[in-house]
Design a protein around this motif. Sequence first.
Motif, PDB file in Angstrom:
ATOM      1  N   TRP A   1      -2.598  -3.499 -10.159  1.00 37.43           N
ATOM      2  CA  TRP A   1      -2.446  -2.111  -9.357  1.00 37.43           C
ATOM      3  C   TRP A   1      -3.957  -1.719  -9.306  1.00 37.43           C
ATOM      4  O   TRP A   1      -5.164  -2.259  -9.896  1.00 37.43           O
ATOM      5  CB  TRP A   1      -1.922  -0.748 -10.331  1.00 37.43           C
TER       6      TRP A   1
ATOM      7  N   VAL B   1      -2.605   3.777  -3.311  1.00 35.68           N
ATOM      8  CA  VAL B   1      -2.587   2.956  -4.503  1.00 35.68           C
ATOM      9  C   VAL B   1      -2.175   1.420  -4.033  1.00 35.68           C
ATOM     10  O   VAL B   1      -1.007   1.406  -3.058  1.00 35.68           O
ATOM     11  CB  VAL B   1      -1.354   3.394  -5.430  1.00 35.68           C
ATOM     12  N   TRP B   2      -2.838   0.377  -4.437  1.00 36.54           N
ATOM     13  CA  TRP B   2      -2.203  -0.896  -3.814  1.00 36.54           C
ATOM     14  C   TRP B   2      -1.467  -1.695  -4.966  1.00 36.54           C
ATOM     15  O   TRP B   2      -2.049  -1.546  -6.327  1.00 36.54           O
ATOM     16  CB  TRP B   2      -3.533  -2.034  -3.488  1.00 36.54           C
TER      17      TRP B   2
ATOM     18  N   LYS C   1       0.305   8.246  -3.573  1.00 37.74           N
ATOM     19  CA  LYS C   1       1.074   8.865  -4.452  1.00 37.74           C
ATOM     20  C   LYS C   1       0.178   9.985  -4.960  1.00 37.74           C
ATOM     21  O   LYS C   1      -1.141   9.488  -5.484  1.00 37.74           O
ATOM     22  CB  LYS C   1       1.348   7.663  -5.703  1.00 37.74           C
TER      23      LYS C   1
ATOM     24  N   LYS D   1      -3.354   9.898  -3.379  1.00 38.03           N
ATOM     25  CA  LYS D   1      -4.293   8.901  -3.759  1.00 38.03           C
ATOM     26  C   LYS D   1      -3.608   7.418  -3.043  1.00 38.03           C
ATOM     27  O   LYS D   1      -2.634   7.446  -3.205  1.00 38.03           O
ATOM     28  CB  LYS D   1      -4.628   8.729  -5.011  1.00 38.03           C
TER      29      LYS D   1
ATOM     30  N   LYS E   1       0.638  -1.268  -0.137  1.00 39.15           N
ATOM     31  CA  LYS E   1      -0.010  -0.180   0.026  1.00 39.15           C
ATOM     32  C   LYS E   1       0.856   1.175   0.009  1.00 39.15           C
ATOM     33  O   LYS E   1       1.696   1.483   0.830  1.00 39.15           O
ATOM     34  CB  LYS E   1      -0.978  -0.177   1.221  1.00 39.15           C
TER      35      LYS E   1
ATOM     36  N   ARG F   1      -6.419   1.541  -7.431  1.00 37.49           N
ATOM     37  CA  ARG F   1      -6.586   2.799  -6.620  1.00 37.49           C
ATOM     38  C   ARG F   1      -7.678   2.897  -6.185  1.00 37.49           C
ATOM     39  O   ARG F   1      -9.070   2.283  -6.235  1.00 37.49           O
ATOM     40  CB  ARG F   1      -6.614   3.720  -7.981  1.00 37.49           C
TER      41      ARG F   1
END
Length: 103
Positions: free
Chosen positions: A101, A87-88, A82, A85, A79, A103
Motif C-alpha cells: 500500500w 491510495v495505491w 479514500k 487521499k 489507484k 499513500r
Amino acid sequence: MKMTRHRLIAGLGAIAAMLALNPAVQAGQREEQDAARRAMLDGQTMPFSLIKRRVDAAMGGATYLGAEFNPSSNRYRLKYVKDGKVVWVDADGRTGDITGWAR
C-alpha cells in the motif's frame, strides 16, 4: 478566488485533453493493456476483474481511479481515493494478493 479556481480547472482540463490526444500516451496505454492480456491468456496472471474485486473489497468503499500493469513483475498497481487521499494498492497478478500500500 473564483477566477483562480476556474483558471486551474481550465488548465487541468487542457492538460488532460492534450494527454488524451497524445498518440504516444495512447500507444503506451495500449501496450500495457496488450501485455496484461497476454499474461492472462498465458496463465501468468488472474483476470483483472477478479483482482480488482479482491482489492475493492479490501478498500472498503474507496473510489477506484485506474490501474497500471507491470509485465516484468506481473503486478498491478490500482489507484483509489479514500477519505480525500490517493491510495495505491499493489497486487500480485498471479494470486490476486495485496502486496503493498502507498499513500
